[in-house]
Design an enzyme around this catalytic site. Structure first.
Site, mmCIF file in Angstrom:
data_model
loop_
_atom_site.group_PDB
_atom_site.id
_atom_site.type_symbol
_atom_site.label_atom_id
_atom_site.label_comp_id
_atom_site.label_asym_id
_atom_site.label_seq_id
_atom_site.Cartn_x
_atom_site.Cartn_y
_atom_site.Cartn_z
ATOM 1 N N TYR A 156 21.832 30.730 71.150
ATOM 2 C CA TYR A 156 22.582 30.725 69.881
ATOM 3 C C TYR A 156 22.572 32.124 69.239
ATOM 4 O O TYR A 156 23.602 32.623 68.793
ATOM 5 C CB TYR A 156 21.936 29.685 68.969
ATOM 6 C CG TYR A 156 22.610 29.466 67.636
ATOM 7 C CD1 TYR A 156 23.722 28.636 67.524
ATOM 8 C CD2 TYR A 156 22.113 30.054 66.472
ATOM 9 C CE1 TYR A 156 24.329 28.413 66.291
ATOM 10 C CE2 TYR A 156 22.704 29.837 65.242
ATOM 11 C CZ TYR A 156 23.810 29.018 65.155
ATOM 12 O OH TYR A 156 24.401 28.796 63.938
ATOM 13 N N LYS A 160 25.758 34.480 68.521
ATOM 14 C CA LYS A 160 26.081 34.865 67.139
ATOM 15 C C LYS A 160 26.006 36.382 66.948
ATOM 16 O O LYS A 160 26.733 36.945 66.117
ATOM 17 C CB LYS A 160 25.143 34.151 66.158
ATOM 18 C CG LYS A 160 25.374 32.629 66.088
ATOM 19 C CD LYS A 160 26.746 32.290 65.573
ATOM 20 C CE LYS A 160 26.948 30.803 65.359
ATOM 21 N NZ LYS A 160 28.293 30.485 64.872
HETATM 22 P P1 NAD Z 1 28.382 21.075 62.095
HETATM 23 O O1 NAD Z 1 27.671 20.652 63.322
HETATM 24 O O2 NAD Z 1 28.236 20.284 60.860
HETATM 25 O O3 NAD Z 1 29.965 21.180 62.418
HETATM 26 C C1 NAD Z 1 30.404 21.802 63.578
HETATM 27 C C2 NAD Z 1 31.913 21.725 63.679
HETATM 28 O O4 NAD Z 1 32.296 22.389 64.893
HETATM 29 C C3 NAD Z 1 32.468 20.299 63.783
HETATM 30 O O5 NAD Z 1 33.683 20.218 63.080
HETATM 31 C C4 NAD Z 1 32.744 20.130 65.284
HETATM 32 O O6 NAD Z 1 33.803 19.225 65.574
HETATM 33 C C5 NAD Z 1 33.160 21.548 65.641
HETATM 34 N N1 NAD Z 1 33.023 21.830 67.077
HETATM 35 C C6 NAD Z 1 31.921 21.718 67.862
HETATM 36 N N2 NAD Z 1 32.225 22.079 69.121
HETATM 37 C C7 NAD Z 1 33.542 22.421 69.135
HETATM 38 C C8 NAD Z 1 34.443 22.871 70.126
HETATM 39 N N3 NAD Z 1 34.058 23.041 71.394
HETATM 40 N N4 NAD Z 1 35.728 23.126 69.773
HETATM 41 C C9 NAD Z 1 36.147 22.953 68.492
HETATM 42 N N5 NAD Z 1 35.331 22.519 67.506
HETATM 43 C C10 NAD Z 1 34.051 22.274 67.828
HETATM 44 O O7 NAD Z 1 27.972 22.608 61.869
HETATM 45 P P2 NAD Z 1 27.849 23.513 60.546
HETATM 46 O O8 NAD Z 1 26.442 23.544 60.145
HETATM 47 O O9 NAD Z 1 28.899 23.162 59.575
HETATM 48 O O10 NAD Z 1 28.161 24.945 61.195
HETATM 49 C C11 NAD Z 1 29.421 25.587 61.120
HETATM 50 C C12 NAD Z 1 29.273 26.996 61.650
HETATM 51 O O11 NAD Z 1 28.311 27.700 60.863
HETATM 52 C C13 NAD Z 1 28.768 27.062 63.091
HETATM 53 O O12 NAD Z 1 29.377 28.128 63.761
HETATM 54 C C14 NAD Z 1 27.289 27.341 62.915
HETATM 55 O O13 NAD Z 1 26.743 27.967 64.041
HETATM 56 C C15 NAD Z 1 27.310 28.242 61.706
HETATM 57 N N6 NAD Z 1 26.052 28.317 60.971
HETATM 58 C C16 NAD Z 1 25.485 27.185 60.452
HETATM 59 C C17 NAD Z 1 24.276 27.295 59.773
HETATM 60 C C18 NAD Z 1 23.591 26.098 59.155
HETATM 61 O O14 NAD Z 1 22.452 26.260 58.687
HETATM 62 N N7 NAD Z 1 24.194 24.917 59.121
HETATM 63 C C19 NAD Z 1 23.667 28.543 59.626
HETATM 64 C C20 NAD Z 1 24.282 29.660 60.170
HETATM 65 C C21 NAD Z 1 25.478 29.536 60.838
#
Ligand code: NAD
Length: 248
Positions: A156, A160
Site C-alpha cells: 500500500y 501510494k
Molecule cells: P473505502 O474502502 O471505504 O472505499 C473504497 C472505494 O473504492 C469504494 O467505493 C470501492 O468500490 C472502490 N474500489 C475498490 N476497488 C476498486 C476498483 N478496482 N475499481 C474501482 N473502484 C474500486 O475506502 P476509503 O477509506 O474511503 O478510501 C478512499 C481512498 O482514500 C483510498 O484510495 C484509500 O487508500 C485512501 N486513504 C484512506 C485512508 C483512511 O484512513 N480511510 C487514509 C489514507 C488514504
C-alpha cells in the site's frame, strides 16, 4: 457555489472518502460520474440518488479502475454525456495488509494494480480530453503512510508513494495546458477501510494524532473541492496532508 456547471469523475465514490467528495461536489453545483467496484451496489445507487436529488446530473459506472479498457470507457462515456471533463478524482483504493515475510505476491500485485495503475489508467485517458479543453484538474488520493511508511503495508505504501511521483510528473507535463495535478495524503480517516482495525490499535493510532481525533471523510472532501475549484488554480504538483498533524 464553487463548482457550478462543472463535470467530475470520481473513482471509488460509493462510500467513505469518495462518497463525501461526490456529495460535496454536488452541493457545489457539479455533475458527477460516480465509479465504484463493490459487490453490493446499494451504496453506489444511494450516492447516485443523493446527487440527483440535489438537482445535479449523474452517471454510475461499476468498473474496475485497474482495467485500461474499462477506464477508457468511463472517460469516453462521461465526455459523451456532458461534452467535457473538468475534474478527475483518483480515489479508488484497497488494502491487502501483511508483514513482508508473509505478504503474498498476488496481494502486492493487486494493490499496485488498483491503487497505482488505476490512477495511471484514468489520468492517461482524462489527460487527452483535458489537454484539448486546455483546462482540467486531477486530484489523486495518496496517503500519509506514503510519506512515513507503515509496518504491514509495504504494498500500500509503495503504491501510494508511486501516486506522488505520478502526480508531480503529470503536474509538470500538463501545466502548459492549464491542467493542475495534486495529491492529498489523508491520515487516519474513519471509513470501511479502517473500520475493521482492532479497537486497541485504533486507540494507539489516535494517540499519534496531535489534533487528538480520527478524521472524517468530510475533512478530506473540503480540500479536494478547493483544489478542484477556480480558487485552487495556481496550486499544482503539491501533496497536502489531511491528517490532524500525524505525519509532521
Ligand atoms: P473505502 O474502502 O471505504 O472505499 C473504497 C472505494 O473504492 C469504494 O467505493 C470501492 O468500490 C472502490 N474500489 C475498490 N476497488 C476498486 C476498483 N478496482 N475499481 C474501482 N473502484 C474500486 O475506502 P476509503 O477509506 O474511503 O478510501 C478512499 C481512498 O482514500 C483510498 O484510495 C484509500 O487508500 C485512501 N486513504 C484512506 C485512508 C483512511 O484512513 N480511510 C487514509 C489514507 C488514504
Amino acid at each position: 457555489m464553487l463548482l457550478s456547471g462543472k463535470t467530475a469523475l470520481i473513482t471509488g465514490a460509493s462510500r467513505g472518502i469518495g462518497r463525501a467528495i461526490a456529495l460535496e461536489f454536488a452541493r457545489q453545483g457539479c455533475n458527477i460520474a460516480i465509479n465504484h467496484y463493490d459487490l453490493d451496489e446499494a451504496a453506489a445507487n444511494e450516492v447516485y440518488n443523493e446527487v440527483t436529488s440535489m438537482g445535479r446530473e449523474a452517471l454510475l459506472f461499476k468498473s474496475d479502475v485497474s482495467s485500461f479498457e474499462q477506464s477508457k470507457l468511463m472517460i469516453s462515456e462521461t465526455v459523451s454525456k456532458w461534452g467535457r471533463l473538468d475534474i478527475l478524482v483518483n480515489n479508488a483504493g484497497i488494502t491487502r495488509d501483511a508483514l513482508i515475510i508473509s505478504m503474498k505476491e498476488e496481494d502486492f500485485d493487486r494493490v499496485m494494480q488498483v491503487n497505482l495503475k488505476g490512477a495511471f489508467n484514468m489520468s492517461k485517458h482524462a489527460a487527452g480530453v483535458m489537454a484539448r479543453q486546455r483546462q482540467g484538474r486531477i486530484i489523486n488520493i495518496s496517503s500519509v503512510v506514503a510519506l512515513i511508511g507503515n509496518s504491514g503495508q509495504a504494498n500500500y505504501c509503495a503504491a501510494k508513494a508511486g501516486i506522488i511521483g505520478l502526480t508531480k510528473s503529470l503536474a509538470r507535463e500538463l501545466a502548459s495546458r492549464s491542467i493542475t495535478v495534486n495529491a492529498i495524503a489523508p491520515g487516519f480517516i474513519e471509513t470501511d477501510m479502517t473500520g475493521n482495525l482492532p479497537e486497541d490499535l485504533k486507540l494507539e493510532l489516535q494517540k499519534k494524532i496531535p489534533l487528538g481525533r480520527c478524521g472524517q471523510p468530510q475533512d478530506v472532501a473540503g480540500i479536494v473541492c478547493y483544489l478542484a475549484s477556480d480558487a485552487g488554480g495556481y496550486i499544482t504538483g503539491e501533496v497536502i496532508r489531511v491528517d490532524g498533524g500525524m505525519g509532521m
